[in-house]
Write a protein that holds these residues in place. Structure first.
Motif, short mmCIF file in Angstrom:
data_model
loop_
_atom_site.label_atom_id
_atom_site.label_comp_id
_atom_site.label_asym_id
_atom_site.label_seq_id
_atom_site.Cartn_x
_atom_site.Cartn_y
_atom_site.Cartn_z
N GLU A 249 -39.80 50.53 -17.93
CA GLU A 249 -39.48 51.29 -19.25
C GLU A 249 -39.72 50.76 -20.32
O GLU A 249 -41.10 51.44 -20.93
CB GLU A 249 -38.97 52.15 -19.20
N LEU A 250 -39.27 50.02 -20.52
CA LEU A 250 -39.30 49.77 -22.03
C LEU A 250 -40.51 48.77 -22.52
O LEU A 250 -40.72 49.31 -23.77
CB LEU A 250 -37.95 48.68 -22.33
N PHE A 251 -41.45 47.86 -22.18
CA PHE A 251 -41.97 46.76 -21.47
C PHE A 251 -43.48 48.71 -21.24
O PHE A 251 -44.17 48.05 -22.30
CB PHE A 251 -41.97 46.35 -20.28
N ASP A 252 -43.31 49.00 -21.44
CA ASP A 252 -44.33 50.14 -20.52
C ASP A 252 -44.70 51.47 -22.35
O ASP A 252 -46.07 51.30 -22.95
CB ASP A 252 -43.98 51.24 -19.82
N SER A 253 -43.33 51.71 -22.53
CA SER A 253 -43.30 52.45 -23.37
C SER A 253 -43.90 51.53 -25.00
O SER A 253 -44.06 51.75 -25.93
CB SER A 253 -42.30 53.11 -24.03
N HIS B 256 -47.49 44.21 -21.05
CA HIS B 256 -46.73 43.72 -20.27
C HIS B 256 -46.61 42.23 -19.51
O HIS B 256 -47.33 41.70 -20.36
CB HIS B 256 -48.79 44.33 -19.07
N PRO B 257 -46.19 41.73 -18.43
CA PRO B 257 -46.29 40.44 -18.35
C PRO B 257 -47.15 39.85 -18.19
O PRO B 257 -47.35 38.63 -19.21
CB PRO B 257 -45.71 40.39 -16.75
N GLU B 258 -48.44 40.75 -18.33
CA GLU B 258 -49.95 40.00 -18.44
C GLU B 258 -50.04 39.03 -19.47
O GLU B 258 -50.66 38.65 -19.83
CB GLU B 258 -51.26 40.21 -17.19
N ASP B 259 -49.45 40.07 -20.53
CA ASP B 259 -50.27 39.71 -21.82
C ASP B 259 -49.14 38.48 -22.80
O ASP B 259 -49.07 37.97 -23.97
CB ASP B 259 -49.66 40.98 -22.79
N LEU B 260 -48.45 37.80 -21.63
CA LEU B 260 -47.91 36.65 -22.13
C LEU B 260 -48.49 35.31 -21.91
O LEU B 260 -48.65 34.93 -20.63
CB LEU B 260 -46.13 36.41 -21.37
N LYS B 261 -49.02 34.69 -22.25
CA LYS B 261 -50.69 33.16 -22.10
C LYS B 261 -49.90 32.36 -23.06
O LYS B 261 -50.10 31.64 -22.60
CB LYS B 261 -51.85 34.16 -22.70
N THR B 262 -49.00 32.42 -24.15
CA THR B 262 -48.74 31.33 -24.90
C THR B 262 -46.96 31.64 -24.64
O THR B 262 -46.86 33.00 -24.59
CB THR B 262 -49.25 30.92 -26.07
N LEU B 263 -46.83 30.52 -25.22
CA LEU B 263 -45.13 30.93 -25.50
C LEU B 263 -44.83 31.63 -26.20
O LEU B 263 -43.90 32.85 -26.67
CB LEU B 263 -44.34 29.27 -25.76
N SER B 264 -45.12 31.73 -27.42
CA SER B 264 -45.41 32.52 -28.73
C SER B 264 -45.79 34.13 -29.03
O SER B 264 -45.52 34.56 -29.85
CB SER B 264 -46.40 32.16 -30.25
#
Lengths: 433, 143
Positions: free
Chosen positions: A39-43, A47-55
């Protein structure tokens, strides 16, 4: 000795690729298995796919202590209870504690992390380690216990209380390692003297001290009085307990176990990530925790991160000794105390007004002493001494139950406590004066 | 009729007792008897004054925490065993005494003692039955 040389002395690039793989997994994991995070990520539109690098982690929202409290007791667990084998808890900001759960694998990882920090401090299988932390919901006792066993040290689970007996055990069992809060170490030195024992003659060589912030000045005093090597370690139950970071013998900051905990330093006002070397609030993301993973947990502890290689050979980031907090949390004898907890107790006592002053001092210069000044409710004054004594006792008992540390209560006249612009000065901490 | 006693909560800090007496003096209220019970942190001042209602209200205006309690003022023979005799009567009547203290002034040749008991009426009955004088509120205030 470096317990896990492969990881603790790993190259930065290699470490970052390990961290990134693990971070991807934990972000996916909480999104899939913890409704709160989904819920927190959605709001927040991430999305988990936005994580492309550590930063890219900076795109994800923080987890606050309030979220932990709101999901009491098991709302943030990522595994079903049949896989959780241990629960621990720490004080929350109100009556309810923060509960954390560990899987078998979490416990295995945890003891390994303790083995690392104890080795950093110079502990080996030749040592006899006396643990004077409470064995219970508090993570200190059990946390250190299994890690020291893993090293092969002989563990004396002395727990807390009966200081004379603790000193007798150190003498008779020839304990070489002392595990406790730094203030308790100083208290022990005092009690030993009263018993006619020169604390410098005790067999102790190493102190593993933690659970409360302490100064370099205090370190010098402990080393002088107990004739041992006093080392610092850092942890918090929301993340793991002790074992998040520990000090090596170079004493140039505490090595963070970065392959398990990703650290960021943020500006507490804006939430922006600050570059290494800047002072700010520590934020941790657990990389391997199964039972209770936490994303970007705001610790409210103030520190500075240094990622240069240490003289000891370790490459893991070092955090400066924690020197302050961004909130009003107090650490009394190793226990977290929030003024809001005291307020909630006073709200339940009709003879008291919800106006109070917390005075923290060091008794005899060593042991934390908590006194709460409580304004009385004018309407409930009967003129009877017995009634007032009963009120004092009632507040004392309730405070002890909620805070789990003893507080003395001083009843004061209505409207006698200072009020400045509507908001009273609630805390006077004389410990570092 | 019982005697009205005023209890004032006092924090254990210098000058608080002086603040109370100054306020009463300014208002021309005369203190007839007093006692202080204290711990290390606070005390309770108990007063018998000539104008109890006025005393309560002026002290409240000054911010003090005040309460009124009924007590009895008993004449006790001013000789060895005098108090013992009165206490014996109360003991036999099963009257539990919370505290007591002596009057500053004297009515006659007798001493005056203030008793705070759980059962005021019962105590007065028991004492009067043995011809012990219990003062009423007006008498006590007028002393």
């Amino acid at each position: 000795m470096i317990w896990d040389k492969e990881i603790e002395a790993i190259g930065r690039d290699e470490l970052q690729s390990v961290q990134f793989e693990r971070l991807k997994q934990v972000i996916n994991n909480v999104y899939d298995f913890v409704p709160f995070y989904r819920e927190l990520f959605d709001s927040e539109g991430v999305h988990p796919e936005d994580l492309k690098t550590l930063s890219d982690l900076a795109k994800f929202p923080f987890t606050t202590k309030d979220a932990l409290r709101d999901n009491y007791p098991f709302g943030l667990f990522a595994k079903p209870m049949k896989e959780i084998v241990r629960l621990h808890a720490s004080s929350g900001t109100t009556g309810k504690p923060i509960v954390v759960g560990y899987t078998k694998n979490d416990l295995e990882v945890w003891s390994g992390l303790i083995a690392r920090i104890a080795s950093m401090a110079g502990v080996t299988h030749d040592d006899i380690a006396q643990i004077c932390f409470s064995y219970g919901l508090f993570t200190g006792g059990f946390g250190l216990h299994y890690g020291l066993e893993k090293i092969g040290a002989t563990v004396v689970p002395a727990s807390v209380g009966n200081t004379e007996k603790q000193i007798m055990l150190i003498q008779d069992f020839k304990a070489t390692v002392l595990v406790c809060t730094p203030s308790y170490a100083l208290y022990m030195a005092e009690v030993a003297k009263d018993m006619g024992i020169d604390p410098r003659t005790l067999p102790l060589k190493t102190g593993l001290f933690g659970a409360e912030p302490w100064t370099e000045n205090m370190r010098a005093q402990i080393e002088e009085r107990l004739s041992l090597n006093a080392t610092d370690n850092y942890g918090l139950s929301e993340i793991m307990g002790p074992g998040v970071a520990g000090e090596c013998l170079v004493r140039s900051g505490l090595h963070i176990n970065e392959d398990h905990f990703l650290v960021e330093v943020i500006d507490p006002e804006t939430g922006n990530v600050l570059p290494d070397g800047s002072e700010g609030e520590l934020v941790f993301t657990t990389l391997t925790k199964e039972g209770f993973p936490v994303i970007r947990y705001r610790t409210k502890d103030i520190s500075v991160i240094n990622r240069e290689r240490c003289v000891c050979g370790r490459t893991t980031a070092r955090m400066r000794k924690v020197t302050g907090r961004t909130d009003d949390m107090l650490i009394i004898c190793g226990v977290n105390v929030f003024p809001s907890q005291i307020e909630s107790v006073l709200m339940e006592v009709e003879e008291a007004a919800p106006h109070y002053l917390i005075v923290v001092d060091k008794k005899k210069g060593y042991l934390d002493d908590l006194e709460v000044h409580v304004e009385l409710n004018r309407e409930k004054f009967t003129g009877s001494f017995r009634d007032l004594a009963a009120v004092e006792k009632k507040i004392c008992t309730k405070l002890a139950n909620v805070l789990t540390v003893k507080a003395r209560v001083k009843l004061v006249e209505p409207k006698s406590l200072e009020r400045t612009m509507g908001k009273a000065v609630r805390v006077i901490d004389r410990r570092n004066q | 009729m019982k005697v009205k006693q005023i209890s004032v909560f006092l924090e254990n800090k210098s000058g608080r007792l002086a603040d109370v007496t100054r306020t009463l003096g300014r208002e021309k209220i005369n203190i007839r008897a007093l006692s202080i019970a204290d711990t290390t942190d606070f005390g309770i001042l108990r007063l018998i004054v000539n104008q109890p209602e006025k005393a309560s209200s002026v002290l409240r205006e000054e911010g003090f925490m005040v309460s009124e309690t009924e007590v009895i003022a008993v004449e006790v023979a001013d000789r060895p065993g005098g108090l013992a005799y009165v206490l014996e009567i109360l003991g036999e009547a099963g009257i539990n005494i919370e505290y007591l203290y002596a009057f500053i002034g004297k009515a006659s040749d007798e001493a005056l003692v203030i008793f705070r008991v759980e059962d005021c009426d019962g105590a007065m009955c028991a004492l009067r039955a043995k011809n012990i004088k219990v003062l009423d509120g007006h008498e006590a205030s007028a002393l």
